[in-house]
Design a protein around this motif. Sequence first.
Motif, PDB file in Angstrom:
ATOM      1  N   ARG A  66       0.840  -1.204   0.000  1.00 36.88           N
ATOM      2  CA  ARG A  66       0.000   0.000   0.000  1.00 36.88           C
ATOM      3  C   ARG A  66       0.867   1.242   0.000  1.00 36.88           C
ATOM      4  NH1 ARG A  66      -0.165   1.994   5.260  1.00 36.88           N
ATOM      5  NH2 ARG A  66       0.577   0.525   6.800  1.00 36.88           N
ATOM      6  N   ARG A  67       0.415   2.235  -0.761  1.00 31.34           N
ATOM      7  CA  ARG A  67       1.074   3.538  -0.783  1.00 31.34           C
ATOM      8  C   ARG A  67       0.900   4.160   0.596  1.00 31.34           C
ATOM      9  NH1 ARG A  67       1.771   6.901  -5.439  1.00 31.34           N
ATOM     10  NH2 ARG A  67       2.304   8.981  -4.739  1.00 31.34           N
ATOM     11  N   MET A  68       1.911   4.854   1.079  1.00 29.87           N
ATOM     12  CA  MET A  68       1.817   5.412   2.423  1.00 29.87           C
ATOM     13  C   MET A  68       2.675   6.649   2.569  1.00 29.87           C
ATOM     14  SD  MET A  68       4.201   2.734   4.532  1.00 29.87           S
ATOM     15  CE  MET A  68       4.231   3.770   5.947  1.00 29.87           C
TER      16      MET A  68
END
Length: 131
Positions: A66-68
């Motif tokens: 996931r992008r974070m």
Amino acid sequence: MSTAPQIRRAAPAIRYQVGDYVLYRDPDRYWAGLADHTQPYRVDFVGTPVGRAPFYGLVPLTAGGRRMSTEHSDYMRLLPAADAMADIDLAPLNDPDPAGMTPAAVAWSRQHTAQLPAGGSAVRPELPGPR
């Protein structure tokens, strides 16, 4: 005779740049003992708010990641290009048996051999030495 306990030093503070490849360890998952706490990412944003630590936007390099964004740069480590390229840099490119080379070294050798001029030497080019 007693010896003084060894003190572990924290990694030096690093300011990461857009395009850097890093390992990020999610401290919540790590300290909770959960799996998949450490993943590779690419830095795609650096925010520097006044009076606060920088924060980083991270894009996962693995499927399903996931992008974070995070301010926890203490839980990030730079992935140096030299480490990623070591198998090519240290490969025995003059080995007559391609099985003795890693796939990355074979690909590099084929690419550069294909670029030889007509009637050029069939000798595989050597890689430059480490910097």
